[in-house]
Each structure stands twice: as structure tokens, then as C-alpha cells.
Write an enzyme that holds these catalytic residues in place. Sequence first.
Site, PDB file in Angstrom:
ATOM      1  N   LYS A  22      12.984   2.536  17.858  1.00 47.99           N
ATOM      2  CA  LYS A  22      13.813   2.271  16.669  1.00 47.99           C
ATOM      3  C   LYS A  22      13.664   3.362  15.614  1.00 47.99           C
ATOM      4  O   LYS A  22      14.650   3.889  15.111  1.00 47.99           O
ATOM      5  CB  LYS A  22      13.405   0.919  16.052  1.00 47.99           C
ATOM      6  CG  LYS A  22      13.893   0.703  14.622  1.00 47.99           C
ATOM      7  CD  LYS A  22      13.461  -0.626  14.060  1.00 47.99           C
ATOM      8  CE  LYS A  22      12.279  -0.632  13.154  1.00 47.99           C
ATOM      9  NZ  LYS A  22      12.458  -0.134  11.786  1.00 47.99           N
ATOM     10  N   ASN A  23      12.428   3.687  15.262  1.00 47.62           N
ATOM     11  CA  ASN A  23      12.234   4.587  14.125  1.00 47.62           C
ATOM     12  C   ASN A  23      12.580   6.037  14.460  1.00 47.62           C
ATOM     13  O   ASN A  23      12.829   6.833  13.559  1.00 47.62           O
ATOM     14  CB  ASN A  23      10.814   4.451  13.557  1.00 47.62           C
ATOM     15  CG  ASN A  23      10.658   3.111  12.834  1.00 47.62           C
ATOM     16  OD1 ASN A  23      11.647   2.473  12.480  1.00 47.62           O
ATOM     17  ND2 ASN A  23       9.422   2.679  12.634  1.00 47.62           N
ATOM     18  N   CYS A 117      11.993  -3.679   4.849  1.00 46.38           N
ATOM     19  CA  CYS A 117      10.911  -4.670   4.706  1.00 46.38           C
ATOM     20  C   CYS A 117      10.222  -4.512   3.354  1.00 46.38           C
ATOM     21  O   CYS A 117      10.085  -3.412   2.831  1.00 46.38           O
ATOM     22  CB  CYS A 117       9.882  -4.487   5.820  1.00 46.38           C
ATOM     23  SG  CYS A 117      10.514  -4.833   7.465  1.00 46.38           S
ATOM     24  N   ASP A 306       2.335  -0.729  11.743  1.00 41.93           N
ATOM     25  CA  ASP A 306       3.386  -1.587  12.308  1.00 41.93           C
ATOM     26  C   ASP A 306       2.868  -2.484  13.431  1.00 41.93           C
ATOM     27  O   ASP A 306       3.628  -3.279  13.991  1.00 41.93           O
ATOM     28  CB  ASP A 306       4.568  -0.732  12.795  1.00 41.93           C
ATOM     29  CG  ASP A 306       5.282  -0.044  11.632  1.00 41.93           C
ATOM     30  OD1 ASP A 306       5.064  -0.440  10.473  1.00 41.93           O
ATOM     31  OD2 ASP A 306       6.049   0.906  11.886  1.00 41.93           O
ATOM     32  N   ARG A 398      16.447  -7.038  13.631  1.00 45.64           N
ATOM     33  CA  ARG A 398      16.624  -5.666  13.133  1.00 45.64           C
ATOM     34  C   ARG A 398      15.932  -4.649  14.027  1.00 45.64           C
ATOM     35  O   ARG A 398      16.333  -3.485  14.068  1.00 45.64           O
ATOM     36  CB  ARG A 398      16.015  -5.549  11.723  1.00 45.64           C
ATOM     37  CG  ARG A 398      16.928  -6.008  10.618  1.00 45.64           C
ATOM     38  CD  ARG A 398      16.320  -5.696   9.250  1.00 45.64           C
ATOM     39  NE  ARG A 398      15.579  -4.462   9.318  1.00 45.64           N
ATOM     40  CZ  ARG A 398      14.344  -4.283   8.844  1.00 45.64           C
ATOM     41  NH1 ARG A 398      13.714  -5.247   8.232  1.00 45.64           N
ATOM     42  NH2 ARG A 398      13.737  -3.122   8.970  1.00 45.64           N
TER      43      ARG A 398
HETATM   44  C1  EPZ Z   1       8.064   4.365   8.183  1.00 40.30           C
HETATM   45  O1  EPZ Z   1       8.362   3.913   6.876  1.00 40.30           O
HETATM   46  C2  EPZ Z   1       8.499   3.286   9.122  1.00 40.30           C
HETATM   47  N1  EPZ Z   1       9.932   3.054   8.936  1.00 40.30           N
HETATM   48  C3  EPZ Z   1       7.713   2.010   8.859  1.00 40.30           C
HETATM   49  O2  EPZ Z   1       8.034   1.111   9.909  1.00 40.30           O
HETATM   50  C4  EPZ Z   1       6.212   2.298   8.925  1.00 40.30           C
HETATM   51  O3  EPZ Z   1       5.493   1.153   8.490  1.00 40.30           O
HETATM   52  C5  EPZ Z   1       5.840   3.481   8.044  1.00 40.30           C
HETATM   53  O4  EPZ Z   1       6.675   4.622   8.349  1.00 40.30           O
HETATM   54  C6  EPZ Z   1       4.387   3.921   8.214  1.00 40.30           C
HETATM   55  O5  EPZ Z   1       4.136   4.261   9.559  1.00 40.30           O
HETATM   56  C7  EPZ Z   1      10.810   3.869   9.511  1.00 40.30           C
HETATM   57  O6  EPZ Z   1      10.470   4.811  10.227  1.00 40.30           O
HETATM   58  C8  EPZ Z   1      12.255   3.577   9.299  1.00 40.30           C
HETATM   59  P1  EPZ Z   1       5.926   6.192   4.773  1.00 40.30           P
HETATM   60  P2  EPZ Z   1       8.328   4.926   5.665  1.00 40.30           P
HETATM   61  O7  EPZ Z   1       6.794   7.045   3.939  1.00 40.30           O
HETATM   62  O8  EPZ Z   1       8.749   6.264   6.149  1.00 40.30           O
HETATM   63  C9  EPZ Z   1       3.738   5.980   0.513  1.00 40.30           C
HETATM   64  C10 EPZ Z   1       8.719  -0.899  10.890  1.00 40.30           C
HETATM   65  O9  EPZ Z   1       8.177  -2.018  10.924  1.00 40.30           O
HETATM   66  N2  EPZ Z   1       4.837   6.841   0.052  1.00 40.30           N
HETATM   67  O10 EPZ Z   1       5.165   6.809   5.900  1.00 40.30           O
HETATM   68  O11 EPZ Z   1       9.089   4.330   4.546  1.00 40.30           O
HETATM   69  C11 EPZ Z   1       4.212   4.572   0.832  1.00 40.30           C
HETATM   70  O12 EPZ Z   1       4.250   3.770  -0.320  1.00 40.30           O
HETATM   71  C12 EPZ Z   1       8.741  -0.105   9.605  1.00 40.30           C
HETATM   72  O13 EPZ Z   1       9.290  -0.393  11.865  1.00 40.30           O
HETATM   73  C13 EPZ Z   1       4.764   7.385  -1.221  1.00 40.30           C
HETATM   74  O14 EPZ Z   1       3.818   7.132  -1.973  1.00 40.30           O
HETATM   75  O15 EPZ Z   1       6.775   4.955   5.322  1.00 40.30           O
HETATM   76  C14 EPZ Z   1       3.179   4.124   1.849  1.00 40.30           C
HETATM   77  O16 EPZ Z   1       2.035   3.690   1.171  1.00 40.30           O
HETATM   78  C15 EPZ Z   1       8.246  -0.884   8.460  1.00 40.30           C
HETATM   79  N3  EPZ Z   1       5.795   8.187  -1.630  1.00 40.30           N
HETATM   80  C16 EPZ Z   1       2.833   5.414   2.605  1.00 40.30           C
HETATM   81  O17 EPZ Z   1       3.265   6.483   1.748  1.00 40.30           O
HETATM   82  C17 EPZ Z   1       6.848   8.486  -0.831  1.00 40.30           C
HETATM   83  O18 EPZ Z   1       7.738   9.227  -1.266  1.00 40.30           O
HETATM   84  C18 EPZ Z   1       3.495   5.590   3.953  1.00 40.30           C
HETATM   85  O19 EPZ Z   1       4.899   5.441   3.806  1.00 40.30           O
HETATM   86  C19 EPZ Z   1       6.895   7.940   0.461  1.00 40.30           C
HETATM   87  C20 EPZ Z   1       5.876   7.118   0.877  1.00 40.30           C
END
Ligand code: EPZ
Length: 421
Positions: A22-23, A117, A306, A398
Site C-alpha cells: 500500500k505505502n 489515521c 505499523d 483502506r
Molecule cells: C508513513 O507515514 C506511513 N504512511 C505510515 O503508515 C507509517 O506509520 C509511518 O510512515 C512511519 O513508518 C504512508 O506511507 C502513507 P513519517 P508518514 O513522516 O510518512 C514525524 C499505515 O498504517 N514527522 O515517517 O506520515 C511524525 O510526527 C500508515 O500504513 C515530523 O515531525 O510518517 C512522526 O512522529 C499509518 N515532521 C515521525 O516523524 C514531518 O514533517 C514519522 O512520520 C513529518 C513527520
Amino acid sequence: MDKFVITGGNPLHGEVIVSGAKNAAVAILAAAVLVEDTCVIENVPIIKDVKVILEILRQLGAEVQMQENGTVVMNCSNLNTFEATSDLVRKMRASYYLLGALLGRFGKAQVSLPGGCDFGGRPIDQHIKGFEAMGAMVKVEHGNVYATTVEGMKGNSVYMDKVSVGATINIMIAATKAQGMTIIENAAKEPHVVDLANFLNYMGANIKGAGTDVIKIKGVDKLHGGTYSIIPDQIEAGTFLVAAAACGGDVLVKNVIPKHLDAITAKLVEMNVEIEEMDDAIRVKRSGKITKANVKTLPYPGFPTDMQPQIVALLSVAEGTSMVTEDVWDNRFQYVSELKRMGAQISVNGKTAVIEGVGNLTGAPVRSTDLRAGAAMLIAGLMAKGTTELQNLEHIDRGYENFEQKLCGLGAQLVREKMEE
Ligand code: EPZ
């Protein structure tokens, strides 16, 4: 609104084939905006998030066909707008990849802030930091992100303050056709980051280092069309491994890349589950009791956030006391109150859940609070004594393709029913 009615207590046996990731799919489909030619993308999971991103791309002017076998044929030559602000954009997280894609294509983008989410705050400051380093002026107003450039995107060095999958992917997309070299340091190393880089390179990009924490992208003028097949879903595979461990039995999980699952299989072995790795399949067997384990979620190659809810569901029936620490998201334990309805003994203190293993869970009416929490509650229902009614299936839909058909094929007893109003 649908619900699952699950009759627990049946071991799982047989084979299951994992779908495309998916991702990776949502990133690759958005990145295809950069390609002014026909892309054939295979092994795309037919799930709600994919349908939504394809619909958004159609709204932008892309020609898109999704075949029943999971092949998407798309052509973005006639894309005619840099604005993606429909209701659909607000519904999903990955729509933020349109920022990088539209900036890369048109040098400007207007995209609604994304949904997805709810794990507490989900900032996009690192995405914006990257775009600004590459010459974009970015403002967030009225629920939209507005990004413009004077003469298109320009390569630069970007150091990520926090390892972010989304920001790494978005900057990589924006940099693919930028002028000059972009270097992303402290980049995310997840398999879908590598898959996106492979897709873009197949189409003519020049990206090196994906899968390490330094990614170098030399901008190219043009991408060409081609055919690409998406990697298997690491988290779907992990979910089936945990489901088989939870229910007991003997399951062959096929179409996996075992290396992507190392952190998960190592934990399962520690928990007294038998794992046999093959080239592109993993066999999971469990006959004895699950034993306690401590887990901490981390960016790849650490234990994936995840898979955190699913492993907590499994540890809720382990012998002994386990600790699970969530180190990626601020608030990803909302589902614990649902597990407690089924008899789990879990206390959450900040980022850590302490899980006192109980002999059995018991069926109860529960709900999915998000995608992976939904998978965890389904696993809990499958191993519980009695009947569990799991509501809010829209989250599961989803992200998991044919989830109930695949589980029923392994001997699970569950049926989808329409909820009464
Ligand atoms: C991706 O989300 C995945 N979603 C999520 O999977 C997954 O949980 C996550 O990566 C971590 O592996 C998709 O790929 C669509 P991040 P993403 O940016 O990219 C902080 C699922 O269940 N952060 O790696 O949004 C953030 O708050 C979903 O399939 C900042 O501070 O996650 C978090 O603490 C849910 N500033 C950490 O980084 C930013 O600009 C990791 O977030 C961006 C993120």
C-alpha cells in the site's frame, strides 16, 4: 457501515498470498504525475486508499485504468492543473505526495492538508523544509498548502531533523526533475522508499542511495513511460505472520521479501513461534504458548510502528509481562481500551504499554480506531473465546486487500455484515 462477526478459537492452516505494498503504491501512483507518457504499474493492491488516489489523479486530468488483476495503466500527459483541493485529498494521508509531484511537474502546487489515521500530531514541517531548501515559497492557509517557485525546483542539500518516510519520499519526488543535485541526509530507509526510487529510475530518473540514510538525486529533464511492479506489502505480510502465531496452526505466507520482515520474524522467534524462511515465502507455526517480549518501534530496519498494535494483541495472551514502546508516533495506543474490553490487561503510560499476559481473550463488541488497530482487533477476535463484533471496518478497507477472504481461506471464521442504522 459494515462490521465483522468473528468466531474465535480456530487455528489457521494453509497458504496466503500477500498483495502489493500500500505505502509504495500510493507514493508511486502520485509520482507518476512526473511522467508524461504511459506507465503500467503492476501488483497494485485494490484497496480504498489506492482507489482514492487514482480518483484524485483522474480529477487532475490523468487517464487512469485499473484492471482487476491489480495492474494500473496511467498517462499523465494531459494533466491540466496544479490544484488538488477536493474532499478526497483531505481524506487520505498520502495525498501529500501530490505536493512534491505537482511542484516537480509545474513548479507550483496547491494541495489540501491531508487526512489519514489519527496518531496525535502529524506535522509536515520536514516536507516544507525540503521544498523551501529547493527554492519553493510555501505557506499553509485555509487548510491548503500553497507552494510556488520562480524558475522551478532547484537541487540542494536537505538534512531531515526527524527520520520521516513521507518527507523523504516527497522531497525525492520533487527533486527528480529539479535543476541540479539534491542530497537528502538522515533519510528514511523503508522498503517503499527504495521501491519509489526504483520506479523513478526505471522511468529515467537518476537516484542513488535509496535504502541508506543519504539519498542523492540528480535532476533529469524528462521521464519516459514503462512497466513497473510494486513490492509485496511488508505490513500485510507481518499481519498474517502475527495472525497465524496468535491462532496457532501452520501457515505459508507467500509473495514476501523475507529481509523486509527481519525485525518482525526475530521478535516472533523470541516469542516461541516457529519461523521458516524461504526465497519469497515464510512459514509460520505455533503449537506452544507465546512468551513475553519487549518491543520498541523505530524507523526501518527497526520494528515497524505499523505492526505495533498487532504485536500488542498477540502479547496480550503471552506468558509473563511485556513492554511495548512506541517511538515513532505520539499517540498510537488508542485501541488499547478496545483490547481491554476483551479481557486484556494493559496499562499505557506515555509511549509505553505494559502488557500482563492473560490466558485468553473473550469475545466482545469492539471497534477499529485506525487501520492497523483494526487489524489488531481482528487478530484479537480470531484468538478470543466466543464471538467478537468488530465495527468501523472502513479503516481496514483502506489498507488490506481481500482481508476477510484471505483469512477465511486459512480457516478463520468471520463474516461481514451490514450494521443496522
Ligand atoms: C508513513 O507515514 C506511513 N504512511 C505510515 O503508515 C507509517 O506509520 C509511518 O510512515 C512511519 O513508518 C504512508 O506511507 C502513507 P513519517 P508518514 O513522516 O510518512 C514525524 C499505515 O498504517 N514527522 O515517517 O506520515 C511524525 O510526527 C500508515 O500504513 C515530523 O515531525 O510518517 C512522526 O512522529 C499509518 N515532521 C515521525 O516523524 C514531518 O514533517 C514519522 O512520520 C513529518 C513527520
